[in-house]
Design a protein around this motif. Sequence first.
Motif, PDB file in Angstrom:
ATOM      1  N   VAL A 117       1.131  -0.902  -0.411  1.00 28.04           N
ATOM      2  CA  VAL A 117       0.067  -0.248  -0.185  1.00 28.04           C
ATOM      3  C   VAL A 117       0.814   1.044   0.165  1.00 28.04           C
ATOM      4  CG1 VAL A 117      -1.662   1.351   1.327  1.00 28.04           C
ATOM      5  CG2 VAL A 117      -2.025  -1.089   1.577  1.00 28.04           C
ATOM      6  N   VAL A 118       0.807   2.247  -1.139  1.00 27.19           N
ATOM      7  CA  VAL A 118       0.903   3.259  -0.904  1.00 27.19           C
ATOM      8  C   VAL A 118       0.811   4.594  -1.463  1.00 27.19           C
ATOM      9  CG1 VAL A 118       3.237   4.197  -2.913  1.00 27.19           C
ATOM     10  CG2 VAL A 118       3.316   1.741  -2.941  1.00 27.19           C
ATOM     11  N   SER A 119       0.860   5.633  -0.137  1.00 24.52           N
ATOM     12  CA  SER A 119       0.350   6.781  -0.193  1.00 24.52           C
ATOM     13  C   SER A 119       1.127   7.808  -1.182  1.00 24.52           C
ATOM     14  CB  SER A 119      -0.289   7.070   1.746  1.00 24.52           C
ATOM     15  OG  SER A 119      -0.802   8.044   1.355  1.00 24.52           O
ATOM     16  N   LEU A 120       0.248   8.458  -2.134  1.00 26.26           N
ATOM     17  CA  LEU A 120       0.497   9.139  -2.988  1.00 26.26           C
ATOM     18  C   LEU A 120       0.761  10.700  -2.171  1.00 26.26           C
ATOM     19  CD1 LEU A 120      -0.701   7.642  -6.945  1.00 26.26           C
ATOM     20  CD2 LEU A 120       1.553   7.547  -5.539  1.00 26.26           C
ATOM     21  N   ARG A 121      -0.022  10.789  -2.334  1.00 27.80           N
ATOM     22  CA  ARG A 121       0.155  12.560  -1.137  1.00 27.80           C
ATOM     23  C   ARG A 121      -0.014  13.201  -2.475  1.00 27.80           C
ATOM     24  NH1 ARG A 121       3.754  11.761   3.766  1.00 27.80           N
ATOM     25  NH2 ARG A 121       5.680  12.091   2.314  1.00 27.80           N
TER      26      ARG A 121
END
Length: 287
Positions: A223-227
């Motif tokens: 899971v990546v939080s792009l922001r």
Amino acid sequence: ADTHNLPPLYQDVFGETLVELAEQNPRIVGVTPAMPTGCSMNMLMKAMPDRAFDVGIAEGHAATFSGGMAKEGMQPFCNIYSSFMQRAYDNVIHDIAILKLPVVLCLDRAGLVGEDGPTHHGVFDLAFMRSVPNMTIAAPANEAELKEMMYTALLSGVPFAIRYPRGRGIGADWSGGFRRMEIGRGITLRGGKDVAVLAIGTVTNDALKAAVQAEKEGISAEVVSLRFAKPLDTAILHDVGRRFRRIITVEDGTVEGGVGSAVAEFISANGYTAEVVRTIAGVNKAR
């Protein structure tokens, strides 16, 4: 209702942070088109009445007025509900973005807003801001990131849009000092090997919960939080493009033209063969 132990409203995180920043920086002004209580700009109006402007129901003017003040050396934080920012699109392009003026556009009520009704759903902002030149677009996953993004926007010197939802945060600690965020840098929240989930905004928290559930069912999800919707974190995207066959994007906006589309464009343009499935608010609308 007893709200004492509940997380704060995102609008109050904005309002309190704006006052705190304005106390430190005399160039900061607040602008809102008839939404002072809805976006908590009333906090700045109470603390510094000569530095907060309610321009009435005139969203386009709010944007141009902010651009004018920025041109004269002020640092405007212009808060407009996401769906009403649509009325100011031309003004944002002509009077802020093309001129590279450092206006911070804070888009409250982004995403789905429930009982406020269909005219208030802020689902188009990621898509319509993505094509605007010189615009940086950020979406916090929690209260602390909203505070960090406001500070980062202040220091950036460029047109900067921050979009965040109606309602309460998740209980993240935002009490500390100000930290600057690296623009265009995402963060990997969880490693995995079967599928990569790239999320932006507060639905990142839902993506994380889904990944934990998937683990119980034998699926390993990164899971990546792009922001940032713009600029995208190309280092993370190259890494994900190389390592994964399947990528799922999660956002609370339109599938067409949103962050999922940006990721799909990047994957295609760089010759990766991963399948990109675009989803919104946890609902797969790609097929």
